[in-house]
Scaffold this motif. Structure first.
Motif, PDB file in Angstrom:
ATOM      1  N   VAL A  22     -74.827  72.832  23.491  1.00 28.09           N
ATOM      2  CA  VAL A  22     -75.185  72.193  24.673  1.00 28.09           C
ATOM      3  C   VAL A  22     -73.962  72.002  25.559  1.00 28.09           C
ATOM      4  O   VAL A  22     -73.855  72.163  26.914  1.00 28.09           O
ATOM      5  CB  VAL A  22     -76.029  70.967  24.317  1.00 28.09           C
ATOM      6  N   THR A  23     -72.910  71.416  24.855  1.00 28.40           N
ATOM      7  CA  THR A  23     -71.480  71.009  25.534  1.00 28.40           C
ATOM      8  C   THR A  23     -70.845  72.281  26.013  1.00 28.40           C
ATOM      9  O   THR A  23     -69.978  72.030  27.005  1.00 28.40           O
ATOM     10  CB  THR A  23     -70.646  70.219  24.669  1.00 28.40           C
ATOM     11  N   SER A  24     -70.939  73.315  25.484  1.00 27.73           N
ATOM     12  CA  SER A  24     -70.455  74.548  26.049  1.00 27.73           C
ATOM     13  C   SER A  24     -71.166  75.399  27.070  1.00 27.73           C
ATOM     14  O   SER A  24     -70.644  76.446  27.763  1.00 27.73           O
ATOM     15  CB  SER A  24     -70.062  75.645  24.836  1.00 27.73           C
ATOM     16  N   GLY A  25     -72.284  74.645  27.567  1.00 26.48           N
ATOM     17  CA  GLY A  25     -73.127  75.352  28.536  1.00 26.48           C
ATOM     18  C   GLY A  25     -73.612  76.817  28.137  1.00 26.48           C
ATOM     19  O   GLY A  25     -73.916  77.675  28.980  1.00 26.48           O
ATOM     20  N   THR A  26     -74.280  77.001  26.982  1.00 26.26           N
ATOM     21  CA  THR A  26     -74.604  78.231  26.456  1.00 26.26           C
ATOM     22  C   THR A  26     -75.937  78.640  26.923  1.00 26.26           C
ATOM     23  O   THR A  26     -76.993  77.692  27.184  1.00 26.26           O
ATOM     24  CB  THR A  26     -74.942  78.081  24.791  1.00 26.26           C
ATOM     25  N   ARG A  35     -84.320  72.855  24.009  1.00 24.72           N
ATOM     26  CA  ARG A  35     -83.089  72.726  25.056  1.00 24.72           C
ATOM     27  C   ARG A  35     -83.161  73.844  26.170  1.00 24.72           C
ATOM     28  O   ARG A  35     -82.162  73.815  26.819  1.00 24.72           O
ATOM     29  CB  ARG A  35     -81.879  72.810  24.238  1.00 24.72           C
ATOM     30  N   ALA A  78     -69.389  80.184  22.293  1.00 26.61           N
ATOM     31  CA  ALA A  78     -69.418  79.333  21.093  1.00 26.61           C
ATOM     32  C   ALA A  78     -69.471  80.390  19.881  1.00 26.61           C
ATOM     33  O   ALA A  78     -70.608  81.473  20.169  1.00 26.61           O
ATOM     34  CB  ALA A  78     -70.336  78.269  20.912  1.00 26.61           C
ATOM     35  N   ASP A 137     -71.914  72.200  14.082  1.00 26.58           N
ATOM     36  CA  ASP A 137     -72.899  71.482  14.734  1.00 26.58           C
ATOM     37  C   ASP A 137     -73.676  72.442  15.761  1.00 26.58           C
ATOM     38  O   ASP A 137     -73.041  72.804  16.875  1.00 26.58           O
ATOM     39  CB  ASP A 137     -72.279  70.386  14.993  1.00 26.58           C
ATOM     40  N   GLU A 183     -74.870  71.142  18.291  1.00 25.41           N
ATOM     41  CA  GLU A 183     -74.859  70.283  19.423  1.00 25.41           C
ATOM     42  C   GLU A 183     -73.768  70.954  20.637  1.00 25.41           C
ATOM     43  O   GLU A 183     -73.632  70.912  21.768  1.00 25.41           O
ATOM     44  CB  GLU A 183     -74.338  68.707  19.423  1.00 25.41           C
ATOM     45  N   GLN A 184     -72.806  71.900  19.699  1.00 23.63           N
ATOM     46  CA  GLN A 184     -71.581  72.381  20.610  1.00 23.63           C
ATOM     47  C   GLN A 184     -72.024  73.457  21.411  1.00 23.63           C
ATOM     48  O   GLN A 184     -71.675  73.748  22.611  1.00 23.63           O
ATOM     49  CB  GLN A 184     -71.012  73.322  19.682  1.00 23.63           C
TER      50      GLN A 184
END
Ligand code: NAP
Length: 253
Positions: A49-53, A75, A37, A44, A46-47
């Motif tokens: 989290v969805t990208s598995g950072t 997180r 990312a 945002d 929240e990206q």
């Protein structure tokens, strides 16, 4: 497992900025990392989290960086932070946030260049041997904070070394001054900030005794000077839970 699976998932905050864009390119080129990312203002979080950072790298601004670090800690995401403006209060706040997620690593480094870290070390070693010491930092005029985080850190290291050796504050007979003429006083050390088009990031430490002056100077001529330190931070931060301050902690490991 493929390289893709084992590569560290890195997100860059401040990705459109001068440092952030250089970090994105460096991470892209590192075979053991993948850039999942690249966020800038108004994107945002929240990206992440969805990208598995796994690790965020923050080169944003002092007014938003705390929000990012707090968000990542909650997180369970590790953080490598180059953004400056970290006061003692801010560092305490990070330490406090980490008590709830002790497995998370946060590295905050006011300077990721090896030369600048060595300059700080040399200045600390020399400081008790001179009567006077002053710090001058010089940067491009788009920098938002003054003095620089590196200069602040340098002054603190110098002050600590002088106090430990029982050395008095530098002599100064100034009785009248226009406000700011003698720079900012950080733990008894004068720090002067220059902002000049054409400069990148530079620092001088002047040390004086009767009849001699020692000048230590470091010049970051290009933002590429910071990248090896940032990549080292990304590689190390996952195995260093808690708060790590300064690149020097990794160099001594
Ligand atoms: P910059 O070019 O101004 O970059 C900062 C970027 O962050 C900009 O693109 C900015 O967007 C963006 N940003 C602002 N708010 C954000 C948010 N809420 N979320 C995500 N992105 C956001 O500054 P820079 O020269 O790269 O420096 C960045 C920081 O790193 C500064 O604190 C600087 O002192 C520090 N620095 C540290 C080192 C080190 O070695 N530790 C080295 C150099 C610089 P907008 O422009 O749209 O606001």
């Amino acid at each position: 497992m493929t390289q893709e699976n084992t590569a560290i998932a890195v997100a860059v905050l401040g990705a459109a900025g001068r440092m952030g864009s250089a970090v994105c390119a460096a991470v892209d080129e590192a075979s053991d990392m993948r850039l999942v990312a690249a966020l800038d203002v108004a994107d945002d979080l929240e990206q992440l989290v969805t990208s598995g950072t796994e690790v965020i790298v923050d080169f944003t601004t002092p007014d938003v960086v705390m929000e990012h670090v707090d968000w990542a800690i909650v997180r369970g995401i590790h953080a490598v932070v180059g953004t400056t403006g970290f006061t003692t209060e801010r560092l305490d706040r990070v330490r406090h946030a980490l008590t709830a997620r002790p497995e998370v690593g946060v590295l905050i480094a006011p300077n990721f260049s090896l030369g600048a870290v060595l300059l700080m070390r040399f200045a600390r070693d020399a400081a008790p041997h001179f009567e006077s010491v002053e710090v001058i930092e010089l940067h491009h005029p788009d920098k938002l904070d003054a003095p620089s985080g590196t200069a602040r850190h340098t002054a603190e290291m110098i002050a600590e070394a002088r106090q430990a050796a029982g050395i008095d504050q530098s002599p100064d007979a100034t009785a009248e001054e226009i406000a700011g003429a003698r720079g900012a006083m950080i733990e008894g050390v004068s720090v002067h900030s220059v902002r000049l088009r054409g400069l990148v990031a530079h620092e001088e430490v002047l040390l004086g005794n009767p009849g001699e002056v020692l000048t230590l100077r470091h010049d970051s001529l290009d933002r590429s000077s910071f990248m090896p330190g940032v990549l080292l931070g990304i590689r190390e931060v996952r195995s260093r839970p808690g708060l790590t301050l300064g690149l020097e902690a990794l160099l001594d490991a």
